[in-house]
Motif scaffolding. Structure first.
Motif, mmCIF file in Angstrom:
data_model
loop_
_atom_site.group_PDB
_atom_site.id
_atom_site.type_symbol
_atom_site.label_atom_id
_atom_site.label_comp_id
_atom_site.label_asym_id
_atom_site.label_seq_id
_atom_site.Cartn_x
_atom_site.Cartn_y
_atom_site.Cartn_z
ATOM 1 N N ALA A 163 0.733 -1.195 -0.023
ATOM 2 C CA ALA A 163 0.162 -0.016 0.105
ATOM 3 C C ALA A 163 0.789 1.326 -0.169
ATOM 4 C CB ALA A 163 -1.005 0.073 1.333
ATOM 5 N N ILE A 164 2.003 1.145 0.559
ATOM 6 C CA ILE A 164 2.822 2.406 0.725
ATOM 7 C C ILE A 164 3.468 2.634 -0.230
ATOM 8 C CG2 ILE A 164 4.894 1.850 2.042
ATOM 9 C CD1 ILE A 164 2.473 4.515 3.280
ATOM 10 N N ILE A 165 3.991 1.419 -0.820
ATOM 11 C CA ILE A 165 4.737 1.603 -2.466
ATOM 12 C C ILE A 165 3.654 2.154 -3.381
ATOM 13 C CG2 ILE A 165 5.538 0.236 -4.226
ATOM 14 C CD1 ILE A 165 6.851 -1.481 -2.276
ATOM 15 N N ASN A 166 2.713 1.668 -3.366
ATOM 16 C CA ASN A 166 1.659 2.250 -4.332
ATOM 17 C C ASN A 166 1.263 3.843 -4.106
ATOM 18 O OD1 ASN A 166 1.292 -0.055 -5.667
ATOM 19 N ND2 ASN A 166 -0.617 -0.912 -4.505
ATOM 20 N N HIS A 167 1.257 4.024 -2.736
ATOM 21 C CA HIS A 167 0.929 5.421 -2.340
ATOM 22 C C HIS A 167 2.175 6.629 -2.791
ATOM 23 C CE1 HIS A 167 -0.698 8.634 0.117
ATOM 24 N NE2 HIS A 167 0.554 8.711 0.572
ATOM 25 N N PHE A 168 3.330 6.129 -2.901
ATOM 26 C CA PHE A 168 4.495 6.885 -3.335
ATOM 27 C C PHE A 168 4.870 6.745 -4.640
ATOM 28 C CE2 PHE A 168 4.936 7.269 1.340
ATOM 29 C CZ PHE A 168 5.525 8.610 1.548
ATOM 30 N N GLU A 169 4.383 5.665 -5.304
ATOM 31 C CA GLU A 169 4.382 5.804 -6.827
ATOM 32 C C GLU A 169 3.702 6.790 -7.341
ATOM 33 O OE1 GLU A 169 5.284 1.096 -8.220
ATOM 34 O OE2 GLU A 169 3.100 1.760 -7.480
ATOM 35 N N LEU A 170 2.380 7.018 -6.645
ATOM 36 C CA LEU A 170 1.812 8.211 -7.076
ATOM 37 C C LEU A 170 2.270 9.588 -7.022
ATOM 38 C CD1 LEU A 170 -1.867 7.006 -5.771
ATOM 39 C CD2 LEU A 170 -0.902 6.964 -8.316
ATOM 40 N N ALA A 171 3.129 9.532 -6.101
ATOM 41 C CA ALA A 171 3.982 10.844 -5.796
ATOM 42 C C ALA A 171 5.172 10.771 -6.608
ATOM 43 C CB ALA A 171 4.356 10.892 -4.321
ATOM 44 N N GLY A 172 5.307 10.034 -7.647
ATOM 45 C CA GLY A 172 6.609 9.801 -8.602
ATOM 46 C C GLY A 172 7.692 9.403 -8.285
ATOM 47 N N VAL A 173 7.800 8.379 -7.012
ATOM 48 C CA VAL A 173 8.849 7.638 -6.712
ATOM 49 C C VAL A 173 8.745 6.540 -7.795
ATOM 50 C CG1 VAL A 173 9.741 5.949 -5.034
ATOM 51 C CG2 VAL A 173 8.716 8.105 -4.373
ATOM 52 N N GLN A 174 10.013 6.036 -8.527
ATOM 53 C CA GLN A 174 10.355 5.229 -9.402
ATOM 54 C C GLN A 174 11.134 3.996 -8.938
ATOM 55 O OE1 GLN A 174 12.197 7.901 -12.434
ATOM 56 N NE2 GLN A 174 10.358 8.460 -13.094
ATOM 57 N N ARG A 175 11.921 4.171 -7.950
ATOM 58 C CA ARG A 175 12.606 3.055 -7.487
ATOM 59 C C ARG A 175 12.550 3.088 -5.837
ATOM 60 N NH1 ARG A 175 18.957 2.900 -9.576
ATOM 61 N NH2 ARG A 175 18.611 4.960 -8.690
ATOM 62 N N PHE A 176 12.423 1.831 -5.373
ATOM 63 C CA PHE A 176 12.524 1.728 -3.996
ATOM 64 C C PHE A 176 13.541 0.776 -3.518
ATOM 65 C CE2 PHE A 176 8.073 2.585 -5.062
ATOM 66 C CZ PHE A 176 7.610 3.239 -4.052
ATOM 67 N N TRP A 177 14.039 1.078 -2.452
ATOM 68 C CA TRP A 177 15.277 0.452 -1.756
ATOM 69 C C TRP A 177 14.819 -0.300 -0.398
ATOM 70 C CZ3 TRP A 177 19.683 0.143 -4.686
ATOM 71 C CH2 TRP A 177 19.862 0.753 -5.598
ATOM 72 N N ALA A 178 15.457 -1.408 -0.053
ATOM 73 C CA ALA A 178 15.399 -1.940 1.366
ATOM 74 C C ALA A 178 16.600 -2.481 1.705
ATOM 75 C CB ALA A 178 14.333 -2.770 1.334
ATOM 76 N N CYS A 179 16.899 -2.287 2.996
ATOM 77 C CA CYS A 179 18.157 -2.644 3.606
ATOM 78 C C CYS A 179 17.829 -3.649 4.618
ATOM 79 C CB CYS A 179 19.119 -1.645 4.147
ATOM 80 S SG CYS A 179 19.616 -0.393 2.814
ATOM 81 N N VAL A 180 18.155 -4.999 4.658
ATOM 82 C CA VAL A 180 17.866 -5.947 5.477
ATOM 83 C C VAL A 180 18.849 -6.558 6.198
ATOM 84 C CG1 VAL A 180 16.797 -8.120 5.707
ATOM 85 C CG2 VAL A 180 15.826 -6.627 4.201
ATOM 86 N N THR A 181 19.038 -6.390 7.416
ATOM 87 C CA THR A 181 20.177 -7.105 8.324
ATOM 88 C C THR A 181 20.318 -8.607 7.832
ATOM 89 O OG1 THR A 181 19.480 -5.501 9.999
ATOM 90 C CG2 THR A 181 20.869 -7.426 10.507
ATOM 91 N N ARG A 182 21.438 -8.999 7.737
ATOM 92 C CA ARG A 182 21.984 -10.273 7.508
ATOM 93 C C ARG A 182 21.252 -11.291 8.578
ATOM 94 N NH1 ARG A 182 24.676 -11.004 3.081
ATOM 95 N NH2 ARG A 182 25.895 -9.350 2.156
ATOM 96 N N GLY A 183 20.518 -12.300 8.058
ATOM 97 C CA GLY A 183 20.111 -13.275 9.137
ATOM 98 C C GLY A 183 18.451 -12.827 9.264
ATOM 99 N N ASN A 184 18.155 -12.082 8.826
ATOM 100 C CA ASN A 184 16.450 -11.565 8.880
ATOM 101 C C ASN A 184 15.879 -12.251 7.800
ATOM 102 O OD1 ASN A 184 14.047 -10.535 9.317
ATOM 103 N ND2 ASN A 184 14.968 -8.370 10.018
ATOM 104 N N ALA A 185 15.569 -13.446 7.769
ATOM 105 C CA ALA A 185 15.039 -14.186 6.817
ATOM 106 C C ALA A 185 13.448 -13.691 6.592
ATOM 107 C CB ALA A 185 15.160 -15.687 6.925
#
Length: 185
Positions: A123-145
């Motif tokens: 939902a939040i990705i869809n919301h920010f796509e409407l505001a013009g965001v084209q690429r999303f990033w996520a950083c995940v701690t190793r081990g956080n499967a």
């Protein structure tokens, strides 16, 4: 884009089961379960509040940051509630860098395994796509499967740390993922 983004910052996002609303300092009292050690096992210890008072201060700091960034980035913290019962179950953060955005999330243990995190992040990705965001990033701690699987289910792919973009949520050794916007999820 900045005035358009500002307008989006205070909007409430709704799904069939969830309400995603701007985070305010007082939400800390409803999300006390974020202090649970199971929630914080993947976070650097210096980022983990040690008490309810520290959690309140962290939320107050996030609320202030959402209203006062002067470094060209826009910070958007949110809380996630169930639509039925209005129970706070988690937190989302979006940090915008022009047409890129970092996304981070944390949910209380009682919300795990029910699809809430996937639904809220979509939902939040869809919301920010409407505001013009084209690429999303996520950083995940190793081990956080669990978080890694969630990102992969949503279409995020493994990536290198970008050289042209400082990822605010990146800690040395994190797994970096990216999602190229191609319309709504």
């Amino acid at each position: 884009m900045d005035s358009q983004v500002t307008r989006w910052q205070r909007q409430v996002v709704r799904t069939r089961r969830l309400i995603v609303e701007p985070l305010l300092a007082h939400h800390a009292d409803e999300l006390i379960d974020l202090l649970d050690e199971r929630v914080n096992r993947y976070f650097p210890s210096q980022d983990v509040p040690s008490s309810q008072a520290a959690l309140r201060e962290q939320f107050a700091e996030m609320e202030r940051a959402a209203n006062s960034r002067d470094d060209g980035r826009r910070f958007h913290p949110f809380v996630v509630r169930t639509a039925v019962g209005q129970t706070c179950i988690g937190r989302l953060e979006v940090l915008m860098h022009d047409r890129d955005a970092e996304i981070a999330f944390v949910f209380v243990p009682n919300a795990w395994g029910k699809g809430y995190a996937s639904e809220a992040v979509k939902a939040i990705i869809n919301h920010f796509e409407l505001a013009g965001v084209q690429r999303f990033w996520a950083c995940v701690t190793r081990g956080n499967a669990p978080s890694l699987r969630l990102c992969e289910r949503l279409g995020f792919a493994l990536a290198e740390v970008p050289q042209d973009l400082e990822l605010w949520t990146y800690d040395d050794g994190d797994i970096v993922l990216t999602f190229e916007s191609a319309g709504n999820l």
